[in-house]
Enzyme design. Structure first.
Site, PDB file in Angstrom:
ATOM      1  N   SER A  79      -0.806   4.723  -5.626  1.00 38.44           N
ATOM      2  CA  SER A  79      -0.673   3.503  -6.412  1.00 38.44           C
ATOM      3  C   SER A  79      -2.046   2.862  -6.529  1.00 38.44           C
ATOM      4  O   SER A  79      -2.936   3.125  -5.702  1.00 38.44           O
ATOM      5  CB  SER A  79       0.283   2.531  -5.715  1.00 38.44           C
ATOM      6  OG  SER A  79       0.225   1.233  -6.270  1.00 38.44           O
TER       7      SER A  79
ATOM      8  N   TYR B 115       2.983  -1.934   1.992  1.00 42.07           N
ATOM      9  CA  TYR B 115       3.053  -0.988   0.878  1.00 42.07           C
ATOM     10  C   TYR B 115       1.655  -0.488   0.531  1.00 42.07           C
ATOM     11  O   TYR B 115       1.440   0.714   0.351  1.00 42.07           O
ATOM     12  CB  TYR B 115       3.696  -1.673  -0.329  1.00 42.07           C
ATOM     13  CG  TYR B 115       3.763  -0.801  -1.558  1.00 42.07           C
ATOM     14  CD1 TYR B 115       4.765   0.158  -1.697  1.00 42.07           C
ATOM     15  CD2 TYR B 115       2.831  -0.937  -2.583  1.00 42.07           C
ATOM     16  CE1 TYR B 115       4.830   0.966  -2.827  1.00 42.07           C
ATOM     17  CE2 TYR B 115       2.884  -0.138  -3.712  1.00 42.07           C
ATOM     18  CZ  TYR B 115       3.892   0.808  -3.834  1.00 42.07           C
ATOM     19  OH  TYR B 115       3.947   1.603  -4.954  1.00 42.07           O
TER      20      TYR B 115
END
Length: 253
Positions: free
Chosen positions: A144, A157
């Protein structure tokens, strides 16, 4: 059908929806035999139905990527069904964190790291013997843009995606001379069911998410799928150990 992909086998974890589904469909569209894996049986089987309806070949295998025995069973099914694995798209992941670091719970940490990091590690660990046995292949992991920098209110995350990039780079070097390439994709905000659920109650936040990208919109799942196929193709034969941002210019700012 591309000669590059003809007769080959691709695995897509997290293939029940979003980026995973789009990539599974893209692989099948190039003539690959696709193994779709997910915890979501209905969604995963739905992806397989879409592939078959378009004339492609696919099977669904339910798997919790955070469980070693289930990943082992997934690879055994691939070996039994097809006898080979050429491309592995390790895409399964979760995003459940919504607060600052000190507000997070141990349960959240374990869940996110269990799927996003341990899951990618386990998949790579058990995919590599199949790739080595046939003399090469390609692995693409989903990281990501949160793994390329800071992600306020998503620190766990973000850490998990930084870890995915670390696993990717290390494996790429370890197996470079074995004709196995390992890369990661780093999407920004993409138009998925997850995005819609997050912003349907507050459209203004959705508008802000679009505006944060220099191109003025969020990404499409098909655009991410195209990047995965490129990284798997012979056109990317000299590309390994990279974390490719698919972000509408976010990381360029």
């Amino acid at each position: 059908m591309s000669a590059t992909y003809s007769g080959k086998v691709a695995l897509v974890t997290g293939g029940a929806a979003g980026i995973g589904r789009a990539t599974a469909l893209a692989f099948a569209g190039e003539g690959l035999q696709v193994v779709v894996s997910d915890l979501d049986v209905v969604g995963g089987e739905g992806t397989v139905e879409l592939i078959r309806a378009a004339g492609g070949e696919a099977i669904f295998v339910r798997c919790d990527v955070s469980r070693d025995e289930q990943v082992v069973a997934l690879m055994a099914t691939i070996k039994e069904q097809y006898g080979r694995l050429d491309y592995a798209f390790n895409n399964a992941g979760i995003e459940i964190e919504k607060g600052k670091l000190n507000e997070g719970s141990e349960a959240e940490f374990d869940a996110i790291m269990g799927v996003n990091v341990k899951g990618v590690w386990l998949c790579m660990k058990h995919e590599l013997p199949l790739l080595l046995a046939q003399g090469g292949g390609v692995i693409v992991n989903t990281a990501s843009v949160a793994g390329l920098g800071a992600a306020p209110k998503m620190s766990i995350y973000s850490a998990s995606k930084h870890a995915v990039i670390g696993l990717t780079k290390s494996a790429a070097i370890e197996y470079a001379k074995k004709k196995i390439r390992v890369n990661a994709i780093c999407p920004a905000v993409i138009d998925t069911d997850m995005f819609r659920r997050a912003y349907e109650a507050d459209p203004k936040k959705g508008e802000f998410a679009a505006a944060m990208h220099p191109v003025g919109r969020i990404g499409k799942v098909e655009e991410v799928a195209a990047a995965v196929l490129y990284l798997c193709s012979d056109a990317a034969a000299f590309t390994t150990g990279q974390a490719l941002a698919i972000d509408g210019g976010v990381t360029a700012m």
